[in-house]
Design a protein around this motif. Structure first.
Motif: not given
Length: 195
Positions: A40-45, A54-61
């Motif tokens: 769900g959150r880790n992958g390859t670019f 690569a990682s999918l991260l949520d922004l604080p706002c």
């Protein structure tokens, strides 16, 4: 509304992407661009023959995205809440799913510095108050109420004997005369009729 995200890459990869978008790529190897996630959150670019974690991260706002067609009117296209961070091979993987910092320097460590902290509440107390409120709304009473009573016996007897407060009586005002005439204004310096 479009679906958008922020793609943050190392400077060397950014140059290659920019040359690829400008169609000035020197070889056919640089023309391939791919992003895939293994979980769900880790992958390859992938750009050309090079692979980057690569990682999918949520922004604080939430960040709003706009576009313009005539360089004067901005049209909102999306609310962006996530970022794909591409790292070099030696860089560590992020610990949390939320990125601590915003996109710009003033938003550094934004969650700690700019947003309200959650209060330290006892969950049992919150549940008890919620039950009591539901009981009161249903017509019952609150359970385990703590009532403070003054220890002085005279104060207790006085409070029991006190009569409820009534509104103060209105003062008697003579009835207005029907033929009452208002006095004429004086021509003193205090009145100024000029506008």
């Amino acid at each position: 509304m479009e679906e958008q995200f922020v793609l943050r890459v190392p400077p060397s990869v950014a140059e290659r992407i920019e040359s690829l978008l400008n169609e000035n790529g020197s070889s056919d190897d640089d023309k391939s661009l791919d992003l895939s996630f293994s979980d769900g959150r880790n992958g390859t670019f992938v750009i050309g023959n090079d692979r980057f974690p690569a990682s999918l991260l949520d922004l604080p706002c939430i960040v709003e995205s706009y576009k313009t067609y005539d360089d004067s009117v901005l049209i909102k296209t999306a609310d962006i809440g996530q970022m794909i961070m591409v790292r070099e091979h030696g860089d560590p993987r992020p610990d949390a799913v939320e990125y601590r910092h915003g996109l710009t320097s003033p938003m550094r460590d934004a969650r700690r510095r700019r947003f309200r902290r959650e209060p330290d509440l006892n969950p049992e107390l919150v549940q008890r108050v919620e039950r009591d409120l539901l009981n009161i709304m249903a017509g019952g009473t609150a359970e385990n109420m703590d009532v403070e009573v003054d220890g002085d016996e005279n104060a207790r007897s006085k409070s029991k004997k006190a009569a409820p407060l009534a509104p103060p009586p209105k003062p008697d005002v003579p009835a207005a005369r029907a033929n009452a005439v208002e006095p004429d204004g004086s021509d003193s310096d205090e009145s100024d009729d000029s506008v």
